[in-house]
Design a protein around this motif. Structure first.
Motif, PDB file in Angstrom:
ATOM      1  N   GLY B  50       0.813  -1.215   0.000  1.00  0.00           N
ATOM      2  CA  GLY B  50       0.000   0.000   0.000  1.00  0.00           C
ATOM      3  C   GLY B  50       0.837   1.251   0.000  1.00  0.00           C
ATOM      4  N   CYS B  58       0.238   3.326  -5.505  1.00  0.00           N
ATOM      5  CA  CYS B  58       0.251   1.943  -5.030  1.00  0.00           C
ATOM      6  C   CYS B  58       0.375   0.990  -6.214  1.00  0.00           C
ATOM      7  CB  CYS B  58      -1.019   1.654  -4.252  1.00  0.00           C
ATOM      8  SG  CYS B  58      -1.204  -0.073  -3.801  1.00  0.00           S
ATOM      9  N   CYS B  61      -3.075  -1.311  -6.304  1.00  0.00           N
ATOM     10  CA  CYS B  61      -4.396  -0.833  -6.705  1.00  0.00           C
ATOM     11  C   CYS B  61      -4.345   0.425  -7.555  1.00  0.00           C
ATOM     12  CB  CYS B  61      -5.288  -0.608  -5.481  1.00  0.00           C
ATOM     13  SG  CYS B  61      -4.709   0.699  -4.391  1.00  0.00           S
ATOM     14  N   HIS B  71      -2.896  -3.094   1.689  1.00  0.00           N
ATOM     15  CA  HIS B  71      -3.029  -4.490   1.300  1.00  0.00           C
ATOM     16  C   HIS B  71      -2.209  -5.370   2.227  1.00  0.00           C
ATOM     17  CE1 HIS B  71      -4.725  -2.655  -2.267  1.00  0.00           C
ATOM     18  NE2 HIS B  71      -3.668  -1.849  -2.267  1.00  0.00           N
TER      19      HIS B  71
END
Ligand SMILES: [Mg+2]
Ligand SMILES: [Zn+2]
Ligand SMILES: [Zn+2]
Ligand SMILES: [Zn+2]
Lengths: 93, 882
Positions: B50, B58, B61, B71
């Protein structure tokens, strides 16, 4: 020291209020008035000395009539249950 | 407002598969950053966990840190490890199931029956019974020592805290390692888990022994950049690095076929690190520490306690629209008001909707802006846009104002706010007040409101909150306003009422000797806000004079009757036997006229049930009582100022012969004590039942030197102090102090005690080196023969300080203890409520009381606990006859 044979009847004791087992009709009337299931009443253990003395069975509802310094007389009810957490005798369920 | 309701919350245990599935990567190395300070992939600071840096994207994501949820990663453990938080349940499973076949140690027939019973109970939703049923099965199964299914002999399982399991076999204690424990838990059939109260779908027992450890996202354990440029990692990160290092070492040892002793040592170390990672306060193992010696914070430490996530963050929220400052007194405010500094009023705002009726006023406020009171700080447009009035053209905004806009205007006179002083022990620790914006920088409140808040002005601070919605304001005004709490539910009586100067002022004003000239009457009634005719003067010639009682009568309801002895009647010398008595110590009000009797604590004081104030509140409403306190009480203070009221040293002096007499009394008592001591040495003292000889002697000495002596001296000095003396006025009317204080000031302090005994501590066999060892005499054990007027000798002063310290420590201990008890009580009782049928119930409908308080009486509306006060009813109806 009192001798081992000394037995008192707790029903007659000054500090023990009157306990009565309600008949199914009376019990259902009480439950209806309070709009509750029996388990929503406070519980009393089947092993409680007074419950044994008045020969109540699990599932019974007991009416307790107490003297009260503020209300004169106050009425409470108890739902008799088997105490599995502190069993006194074997068997049960 | 109806919103989505949470119907149910389910807690479960993550399975190893779930942990792997939710993990973005395995964390395999203890290295965190490379030489350039860049996070190493596969380390605990892996970027895939993250984004945490300001502009970092990131890799998982694609979001920046504001939107990246973070995460999880995971660590594959080389050997299974027990999760400390589940030890209790692991122990239960091991005890109730067979060590060989893993089945519940209950015969097949019974098991079938129990399963059916359980299904039945679940259908009926009898949750409390289900809990007890599981308990019953557990108890029964763990007592079995031969498996009813495979016949295997069972050994007793012993748990050594915090997480080591042993089996008590014939050859002795045998340790079960976590792998063995896990193997046994795996064998338990799903149905048996259910019978034991577990949930095989969401919490298989073997999941309580970890094989995979989740690694939380970096956002959960952020690193801080110190000023020196050095990166400081979170405690959890440190702990995770420890875990990875030991785990890797353990794996190498296993792979290289190291001796089992080494493997077991490493395994135990891994267990230790994982345990302290979860909870670093587990009893029985050493606390994991920083190099500095400071204990590391485990996950449990983040949640637990006063500063933890629950009590500190979730239940204890910080709020806007609040303010805190020092408080000071202002007798000119109504008890319903609070003085708010202008400075505060300019920061706290009330949202006010613009309507055709207030638009002009709102325009003015907007033009005044944030710096000029009364102004406004923000304007909210109908589309929800919020405009700060600090740096804009306020004239233009004011011009554009239209109905539907909301103006966040400054606090101003008449607004309702909540006022609070900690500790908030009862509901009257928070009350609603009406705002009065005033100069200077303190919150100001009427002195009569100090008791409910337990406030004084030695630096106390209080908090103020501004309700933001119409509902909140209405509730505050109707339910929480100070006047609604003049009566307290703690006992049936007023908690707000006269105190200190108000009482001495009332006494002076209503005294028989007080006669008031026309100017005085006008002055006093003016202060009280009286608008009306002056009554007929009590004395016409040679000059018109009024009595104080006449002034009081002007404010009493015309049908009010009252009769009760005054506080001063508690002194035998001032007690009135009947209405014709000259002491004026029976207060009589007939048809709203104060006929006789002085007003003092018994009629207008706080915490005085069945007093004049109490009946006024109960019979004529809070509103009248409040007006009485705002107006008449002000008159008391004004009269006390006009009359002049003070006390000084000279007010406590006694004539020479009185002093001689007191000295004699003291000498007599001392002689009595010496005789007792002699008797003790001669062995003639008889011990009292249940006491030793020494205790008997001490008891008798204390009795002689404190109570009986003080009483005797008190009686001796009363003739010298009359009601002309301000000290006596205060003591007798109940304004401040009591007769014992008086004796202690004017005559003597008498025996000092610690824990109810004479002072014995200090040197060996004596209190101070000034005395001979084992001296039992009064002076050597803390007897003080002087009062404050004479002054204490140095030795007496030492004993007085020693005894005074006890009171301080007691208070300190008591407050902390009662505070904790309060917390527990509140947590236990906060959800109870009185239903419309008078029963007290839990939110789920379980009955706690069949009638509130057994009698269904609201103590706030009672008379000292009684629901009906027959005497008062009679007094009210037939009036009172002379
Ligand atoms: Mg203070
Ligand atoms: Zn007994
Ligand atoms: Zn992300
Ligand atoms: Zn078996």
């Amino acid at each position: 020291m009192p001798s081992k044979k000394t037995k008192i009847n707790i029903l007659e004791h000054e500090l023990v209020p009157k306990h009565e087992v309600l008949s199914p009709e009376e019990a259902s009337k009480v439950l209806k008035r309070l709009n509750i299931k029996p388990t929503q009443l406070p519980w009393i253990s089947i092993d409680d000395p007074i419950v044994r003395l008045i020969k109540a069975k699990p599932g019974d509802i007991i009416k307790i009539t107490r003297k009260s310094p503020t209300a004169g007389e106050s009425i409470a009810y108890r739902y008799v249950v088997v105490d599995t957490l502190h069993p006194k005798k074997k068997g049960g369920k | 407002m109806i919103s989505n309701k949470i119907k149910e919350i389910k807690f479960g245990i993550l399975s190893p598969d779930e942990i792997r599935k939710m993990s973005i990567t395995a964390i395999v190395t203890g290295e965190v950053y490379d030489n350039d300070g860049v996070p190493i992939d596969g380390g605990v600071a892996d970027r895939r966990l993250g984004a945490v840096e300001p502009r970092e994207v990131c890799p998982t994501c694609g979001n920046t840190r504001d939107n990246c949820p973070g995460h999880f990663g995971h660590i594959e453990l080389a050997k299974p490890v027990i999760h400390v938080s589940f030890v209790k349940y692991i122990n239960m499973y091991l005890k109730t199931t067979c060590r060989v076949c893993g089945r519940l140690k209950i015969s097949e027939r019974e098991r079938k029956r129990y399963l059916e019973l359980l299904r039945g109970l679940q259908e009926l939703e009898l949750h409390h019974l289900i809990k007890r049923f599981h308990e019953y099965i557990r108890r029964k199964a763990s007592a079995v020592n031969k498996c009813p299914h495979c016949g295997a002999e069972q050994y007793k399982i012993r748990l050594e805290k915090p997480h080591t399991f042993y089996e008590e076999r014939g050859e002795g204690l045998v340790k079960l390692n976590p792998a063995e424990v896990r193997a046994r838990l795996e064998k338990i059939p799903d149905e048996d888990v259910r019978l034991l109260g577990g949930d095989p779908v969401h919490a298989r027992p073997e999941w309580m022994v970890l094989t995979v450890l989740p690694v939380p996202p970096r956002a959960v354990r952020p690193s801080i950049l110190l000023e020196t440029g050095i990166r400081s990692e979170d405690d959890l990160t440190h702990k995770l690095v420890d875990i990875i290092r030991v785990n890797n070492r353990l794996r190498e040892h296993i792979e290289s076929g190291a001796p089992s002793v080494i493997i077991n040592d490493e395994w135990d170390l891994l267990q230790y690190h994982i345990t302290t990672y979860f909870d670093n306060e587990v009893p029985g193992i050493p606390v994991a520490k920083h190099r500095s010696g400071k204990a590391l914070k485990g996950i449990a430490q983040r949640l637990k306690g006063k500063e933890g996530r629950f009590r500190g963050n979730l239940r204890g929220k910080r709020v806007d629209f609040s303010s805190r400052t020092v408080i000071s007194p202002d007798p000119n405010l109504s008890i319903n008001e609070v003085g708010v500094p202008e400075m505060v009023a300019k920061v706290l705002t009330v949202p006010e909707k613009v309507t055709p009726w207030n638009i002009e006023e709102m325009r003015k406020l907007v033009i005044n802006g944030p710096d000029k009171w009364p102004g406004a700080n923000y304007v909210i447009k109908p589309d929800g846009r919020k405009i700060s009035l600090k740096y804009v053209d306020r004239k233009a905004i004011a011009e554009s104002l239209a109905p539907g806009y909301i103006v966040e205007r400054h606090l101003r006179d008449g607004d309702i706010v909540l006022f609070n002083r900690q500790p908030s022990l009862h509901r009257i620790s928070v009350m609603a007040h009406v705002v009065r914006v005033l100069p200077y920088k303190t919150f100001r409140l009427n002195l009569l409101v100090c008791p409910p808040y337990n406030a004084d002005f030695d630096g106390d601070e209080m908090n103020l909150h501004v309700p933001q919605s119409e509902e909140a304001r209405a509730e505050a005004r109707l339910l929480m306003l100070v006047e609604k709490h003049i009566l307290t539910p703690r006992y049936g009586g007023p908690i707000i009422g006269g105190l200190q100067d108000y009482i001495s002022g009332a006494f002076l004003l209503t005294s028989k000797s007080t006669l008031l000239k026309r100017e005085d009457v006008i002055d006093l009634l003016g202060v009280a806000g009286y608008r009306g005719e002056l009554p007929e003067p009590a004395i016409l010639k040679p000059e018109p004079y009024w009595t104080g009682k006449q002034l009081i009568s002007l404010f009493l309801p015309k049908d009010f009757n009252y009769k009760r002895p005054a506080k001063i009647a508690s002194a035998t010398a001032l007690k009135c036997i009947d209405e014709d008595c000259p002491h004026d110590s029976i207060v009589i009000v007939k048809k709203g006229v104060l006929l006789e009797g002085v007003l003092d604590k018994a009629s207008i004081g706080r915490e005085e049930p069945e007093s004049l104030i109490h009946w006024l509140v109960k019979e004529y409403g809070e509103d009248l009582a409040r007006l009485f306190m705002d107006h008449v009480f002000k008159m008391f203070l004004r009269f006390s100022e006009k009359h002049g009221f003070t006390m000084g040293y000279a007010d406590l002096l006694l004539p020479r012969d009185a002093k001689e007499h007191i000295k004699q009394v003291i000498e007599e008592k001392k002689k009595e004590v010496y005789e007792l001591i002699d008797k003790y040495y001669r062995g003639e003292l008889e011990p009292s039942p249940g006491k030793t000889l020494e205790e008997t002697l001490e008891d008798k000495i204390i009795e002689a030197l404190s109570k009986s002596l003080l009483d005797k001296v008190g009686d001796a000095i009363t003739p010298y102090f009359t009601l002309n003396n301000p000290v006596i006025i205060m003591a007798r009317t109940g304004a401040r102090g009591n007769p014992v204080n008086l004796t202690q000031m004017a005559a003597l302090l008498a025996q000092q005690t610690i824990s109810g005994r004479r002072i014995t501590r200090g040197y060996l066999h004596r209190t101070l080196p000034h005395f001979k060892p084992k001296d039992l005499g009064p002076e050597a054990r803390g007897f003080i023969a002087h009062g404050f007027v004479d002054g204490l000798t140095p030795i007496e002063m030492f004993f007085h300080a020693a005894a005074g310290r006890e009171g301080l420590t007691d208070t300190a201990v008591r407050t902390s203890q009662s505070g904790y008890m309060q917390r527990r009580l509140i947590n236990a009782l906060q959800d109870l409520r009185v239903e419309y049928d008078g029963t007290v119930r839990l939110p789920t409908g379980e009955i706690v009381q069949f009638l509130y308080g057994e009698d269904g009486v609201d103590p706030m509306k009672s008379d000292h606990g009684k629901s009906v006060n027959v005497e008062r009813v009679i007094q009210k109806v037939i009036g009172w006859r002379i």
